[in-house]
Structures are given as C-alpha cells and as structure tokens.
Enzyme design. Structure first.
Site, PDB file in Angstrom:
ATOM      1  N   TYR A  11      38.157  42.759  55.757  1.00 35.77           N
ATOM      2  CA  TYR A  11      36.694  42.830  56.006  1.00 35.77           C
ATOM      3  C   TYR A  11      36.089  41.444  56.239  1.00 35.77           C
ATOM      4  CZ  TYR A  11      31.776  43.579  54.466  1.00 35.77           C
ATOM      5  OH  TYR A  11      30.413  43.599  54.350  1.00 35.77           O
ATOM      6  N   ASP A  31      48.483  37.836  58.152  1.00 35.01           N
ATOM      7  CA  ASP A  31      48.091  38.987  57.330  1.00 35.01           C
ATOM      8  C   ASP A  31      49.302  39.907  57.231  1.00 35.01           C
ATOM      9  OD1 ASP A  31      44.943  40.397  56.893  1.00 35.01           O
ATOM     10  OD2 ASP A  31      46.765  41.505  56.435  1.00 35.01           O
ATOM     11  N   PHE A  71      41.730  33.993  52.764  1.00 35.18           N
ATOM     12  CA  PHE A  71      41.095  35.242  52.283  1.00 35.18           C
ATOM     13  C   PHE A  71      42.102  36.225  51.699  1.00 35.18           C
ATOM     14  CE2 PHE A  71      38.647  33.568  55.805  1.00 35.18           C
ATOM     15  CZ  PHE A  71      37.378  33.556  55.285  1.00 35.18           C
ATOM     16  N   ALA A  72      43.382  36.104  52.097  1.00 32.59           N
ATOM     17  CA  ALA A  72      44.370  37.127  51.718  1.00 32.59           C
ATOM     18  C   ALA A  72      44.415  37.273  50.208  1.00 32.59           C
ATOM     19  CB  ALA A  72      45.752  36.719  52.243  1.00 32.59           C
ATOM     20  N   SER A  75      41.951  42.668  45.627  1.00 32.99           N
ATOM     21  CA  SER A  75      40.567  42.455  45.170  1.00 32.99           C
ATOM     22  C   SER A  75      39.945  43.644  44.435  1.00 32.99           C
ATOM     23  CB  SER A  75      39.692  42.085  46.371  1.00 32.99           C
ATOM     24  OG  SER A  75      39.680  43.146  47.287  1.00 32.99           O
ATOM     25  N   TYR A 139      41.754  40.080  37.884  1.00 35.46           N
ATOM     26  CA  TYR A 139      41.335  39.692  39.238  1.00 35.46           C
ATOM     27  C   TYR A 139      40.576  38.359  39.184  1.00 35.46           C
ATOM     28  CZ  TYR A 139      38.319  39.475  43.341  1.00 35.46           C
ATOM     29  OH  TYR A 139      37.635  39.030  44.445  1.00 35.46           O
ATOM     30  N   PHE A 167      29.255  36.577  45.698  1.00 39.08           N
ATOM     31  CA  PHE A 167      28.669  37.624  44.868  1.00 39.08           C
ATOM     32  C   PHE A 167      28.905  38.959  45.609  1.00 39.08           C
ATOM     33  CE2 PHE A 167      26.898  35.667  41.025  1.00 39.08           C
ATOM     34  CZ  PHE A 167      27.445  34.409  41.230  1.00 39.08           C
ATOM     35  N   LEU A 186      29.355  49.698  46.000  1.00 34.24           N
ATOM     36  CA  LEU A 186      28.170  50.558  45.922  1.00 34.24           C
ATOM     37  C   LEU A 186      27.640  50.971  47.301  1.00 34.24           C
ATOM     38  CD1 LEU A 186      25.970  51.926  44.235  1.00 34.24           C
ATOM     39  CD2 LEU A 186      24.674  49.791  44.336  1.00 34.24           C
ATOM     40  N   ARG A 278      30.565  52.212  34.064  1.00 34.77           N
ATOM     41  CA  ARG A 278      31.916  51.850  34.497  1.00 34.77           C
ATOM     42  C   ARG A 278      32.364  50.687  33.616  1.00 34.77           C
ATOM     43  NH1 ARG A 278      32.673  49.929  40.693  1.00 34.77           N
ATOM     44  NH2 ARG A 278      31.764  48.029  39.835  1.00 34.77           N
TER      45      ARG A 278
HETATM   46  N1  UFG Z   1      28.241  51.237  41.408  1.00 30.16           N
HETATM   47  C1  UFG Z   1      27.768  52.526  41.245  1.00 30.16           C
HETATM   48  N2  UFG Z   1      28.375  53.519  41.958  1.00 30.16           N
HETATM   49  C2  UFG Z   1      29.407  53.293  42.832  1.00 30.16           C
HETATM   50  C3  UFG Z   1      29.877  51.954  42.976  1.00 30.16           C
HETATM   51  C4  UFG Z   1      29.272  50.961  42.234  1.00 30.16           C
HETATM   52  O1  UFG Z   1      26.847  52.784  40.477  1.00 30.16           O
HETATM   53  O2  UFG Z   1      29.915  54.245  43.449  1.00 30.16           O
HETATM   54  C5  UFG Z   1      27.567  50.158  40.672  1.00 30.16           C
HETATM   55  C6  UFG Z   1      28.507  49.348  39.790  1.00 30.16           C
HETATM   56  O3  UFG Z   1      28.645  49.971  38.536  1.00 30.16           O
HETATM   57  C7  UFG Z   1      27.789  48.010  39.754  1.00 30.16           C
HETATM   58  C8  UFG Z   1      27.103  47.901  41.135  1.00 30.16           C
HETATM   59  O4  UFG Z   1      27.045  49.253  41.602  1.00 30.16           O
HETATM   60  O5  UFG Z   1      26.807  48.032  38.779  1.00 30.16           O
HETATM   61  C9  UFG Z   1      27.879  47.069  42.114  1.00 30.16           C
HETATM   62  O6  UFG Z   1      29.229  47.505  42.120  1.00 30.16           O
HETATM   63  P1  UFG Z   1      30.300  47.063  43.224  1.00 30.16           P
HETATM   64  O7  UFG Z   1      31.586  47.750  42.877  1.00 30.16           O
HETATM   65  O8  UFG Z   1      29.727  47.294  44.573  1.00 30.16           O
HETATM   66  O9  UFG Z   1      30.418  45.504  43.018  1.00 30.16           O
HETATM   67  P2  UFG Z   1      30.785  44.672  41.699  1.00 30.16           P
HETATM   68  O10 UFG Z   1      29.524  43.971  41.302  1.00 30.16           O
HETATM   69  O11 UFG Z   1      31.469  45.456  40.670  1.00 30.16           O
HETATM   70  O12 UFG Z   1      31.910  43.747  42.275  1.00 30.16           O
HETATM   71  C10 UFG Z   1      31.660  42.642  43.098  1.00 30.16           C
HETATM   72  C11 UFG Z   1      32.846  42.406  43.999  1.00 30.16           C
HETATM   73  C12 UFG Z   1      34.096  42.152  43.186  1.00 30.16           C
HETATM   74  C13 UFG Z   1      33.845  41.010  42.268  1.00 30.16           C
HETATM   75  C14 UFG Z   1      32.604  41.250  41.465  1.00 30.16           C
HETATM   76  C15 UFG Z   1      32.269  40.018  40.712  1.00 30.16           C
HETATM   77  O13 UFG Z   1      33.030  43.511  44.823  1.00 30.16           O
HETATM   78  O14 UFG Z   1      35.152  41.819  44.044  1.00 30.16           O
HETATM   79  O15 UFG Z   1      31.499  41.550  42.284  1.00 30.16           O
HETATM   80  O16 UFG Z   1      31.436  40.277  39.693  1.00 30.16           O
HETATM   81  F1  UFG Z   1      34.879  40.885  41.406  1.00 30.16           F
END
Ligand code: UFG
Length: 318
Positions: A11, A31, A71-72, A75, A139, A167, A186, A278
């Site tokens: 991505y 890759d 980037f590889a 995650s 991770y 972020f 999300l 989660r």
């Molecule tokens: N969430 C939901 N429903 C979903 C998916 C996510 O409610 O279906 C919530 C999560 O609980 C969280 C927020 O949406 O509160 C964001 O979640 P993401 O999974 O989109 O992103 P994260 O903040 O967990 O993760 C991101 C990056 C990771 C990195 C992290 C660092 O994607 O790679 O930030 O904090 F490790």
C-alpha cells in the site's frame, strides 16, 4: 536518483514509488509479494521479486544506487502477538540483512517506515519524538529495534538514516490503495460496511474509553501527504546521522467521528455496532509533527474527509 524501494508492491510503498517516479527518480522495487500485489507496482518501476535476505546484496551490488526506501515488513499487531518470532525474523532480521548489504555495497542513505507503535501507551499527548518508547507488542518492538540499528549503522558506518513514525495512514492515491487480505484497519472496514449488500455492520471496538464519546481517538494521515514526506526525508539524509520524525496530521478523530464522516462522504446509512474493546488499543494516539514541519517543511494537505473520499473512490473502482 536511483532508488531501491523495498515493499514497493504494498500500500504505502507503491504510493511512494509512484511519487518518486513523478519526481523523475529511477525506481527499482524489491518485494517478495507475500502481501503486496504485482499490479500495484507503478509502471516505470522495475520489480525484482525476492526477500531482502536473499536478494538485497545482489540487487544493490548491481551498482549505482543512491538510496533505499524501506517499507517491506509484517505489519499486523495481532499476528505479532500470536507469532513474535515471525516479526523478529521478517522485520528485524531482514532489515539487518538490508543494512549490511548497504554497508558492503556503499549505499549511504535510507528512509525507513517506522511506526507510532514504537511508543506504546503514551504518558501524554500529542506524542513527541523524545517521548519514551515502550512498545506493547512485538510489531512495535521489532520496528523500534530497527530504528536502534539504524542509529548504530549511522554512527559506525556513516549511513544517513531517517525513520518516519507513521500514525494512522488512510486514503488512496489514484489507483493505489489498501488491498489487505486480512483487513484490520478502521476506515476500510467502515467503507466495507457502507458498500455491503448484506447489511453487515462494522464493529466499533469499545465505547467506554476515557474520551469525549467513549471511542478511541487516532491521528489519521492521508497516504499522499505521508508519501510526500518521504521525498523530503530522502533529501534530508545526512551521512553519519539518524533522525526520527513523527508523521501524523496532529489532530485526533474518534471511531464514532470516522463512522460519521464515512456516512456523510458515501451518502449511505453505514451500519455500525458497539463491540467489546480490542486488546492492546490505547485510548488516544495523536502525533506532534512539529519536528518534521519545522525541520523539513512538511505539512499535511488532506483532511479526514479527503482520506475517506479517496478510499471510497478506490474501493468502488475495484
Ligand atoms: N477499530 C474499530 N473497528 C474496526 C477496526 C478498528 O473500532 O473494524 C478501531 C480500533 O479499535 C482503534 C481504531 O479503530 O481504536 C483504529 O484502528 P486501526 O486498526 O485502524 O489502527 P491502529 O490505531 O490500531 O493501528 C495503527 C497502524 C498500526 C500501528 C498502530 C500504532 O495501523 O500498524 O497504528 O499505534 F501499529
């Protein structure tokens, strides 16, 4: 410049490759296509299929490379908790192989894709680069170890490194967007619910956090804004120095706010339901990106609405 982009079929790597090509750089993508897609490698870039451990030295030894953008990586936070060895091997182990290939072949600059997960649960917000790094999962720990190794290679071997701590990256750049087999993020999950014919709701993980609406707050950054920071970072690589920059937009949005913006942008009644928390989600993660703004002159140009709009256009085009 002649540039090696590891993970350029993924991505973020594919978007950065496209931006580098637009800026008239020569791009070789390395890759293994374990999670990336061959058709995401932009036209004009050459794809070499292989792992860093097996092929980085050979590819870089072909001479003439000015820098690497790395980037590889694996995650998925949840997967890293289930299988930490995979993350130490694929993230740290393969990165060390890449750094050593750079040392041997004399390639002197690297921009590395680090993460907010290196900080863990923050003590204060917004998060500064000088804040403590206490990752809460393998991770984040593996990415932090690579940041540390980059510092060592800078000090001992004169490499110039920049770590960009992402972020929450979102949105799309033209035909390049998020296509994960396992989608945990999300915005794609909300947009999937927006497009679903079966009315399957998106789950909002937890509404009892200490935030104004009870859902988690994150700092969303458009993949194009993020990508442009890599071009600035490349120019800023100084031999013998390792710099770390946060990359976020500096504003936080809650899960409920994201769902609401998705409703407005798609014009659809996106079904959403509250689900249990989660594991491992901090309540609030917002970056200070003052350092990259003042030192490299970067600034974000796209808001959450633009991220959702571009991601929605991308999803509907597929
Ligand atoms: N969430 C939901 N429903 C979903 C998916 C996510 O409610 O279906 C919530 C999560 O609980 C969280 C927020 O949406 O509160 C964001 O979640 P993401 O999974 O989109 O992103 P994260 O903040 O967990 O993760 C991101 C990056 C990771 C990195 C992290 C660092 O994607 O790679 O930030 O904090 F490790």
């Amino acid at each position: 410049m002649k540039l090696l982009v590891t993970g350029g079929a993924g991505y973020i790597g594919s978007v950065v490759s496209a931006l580098l090509l637009e800026a008239q750089h020569e791009v070789v993508v390395l890759d293994d296509l374990s999670t990336g897609h061959e058709d995401a490698v932009p036209a004009g870039a050459r794809l070499v299929r292989g792992t860093l451990r097996d092929t980085a030295a050979e590819v870089l030894g072909g001479a003439g490379f000015d820098a690497v953008l790395h980037f590889a990586a694996k995650s998925l936070v949840g997967e890293s908790v289930q299988n930490p060895a995979l993350y130490w091997d694929k993230n740290l182990g393969e990165s060390l192989a890449l750094l050593d290939a750079m040392r041997v072949t004399g390639v002197r600059k690297i921009v590395f894709s680090s993460t907010a997960a290196t900080y863990g649960e923050p003590e204060s917000t917004p998060i500064l680069e000088t804040d403590p790094t206490r990752p809460t999962n393998p991770y984040g720990a593996s990415k932090l170890a690579i940041d540390t190794a980059l510092g060592e290679y800078a000090r001992l071997h004169g490499i110039g490194g920049v770590s960009l701590r992402y972020f929450n990256v979102a949105g799309a750049y033209g035909t390049l967007g998020e296509r994960h087999t396992v989608e945990t993020h999300l915005i794609p999950n909300v947009l999937k619910a927006a497009g679903a014919e079966d009315g399957e709701p998106v789950k909002m993980f937890g509404d009892d956090y200490p935030t104004p609406d009870g859902t988690c707050i994150r700092d969303y950054i458009h993949v194009e804004d993020l990508g442009r920071a890599h071009l600035l970072a490349l120019d800023a690589c100084e031999p013998g120095a390792h710099e770390i920059y946060n990359l976020g937009s500096g504003t936080g949005n809650s899960v409920r706010e994201v769902v609401e913006v998705c409703r407005e942008v798609t014009g659809r009644d996106v079904p959403a339901e509250v689900a249990p928390r989660r594991a491992g989600d901090p309540a609030v993660l917002v970056a200070s990106s003052d350092k990259i703004q003042s030192e490299l002159g970067w600034k974000p140009e796209h808001d959450l609405r633009a991220m959702v709009g571009d991601a929605w256009t991308f999803i509907r085009s597929r």
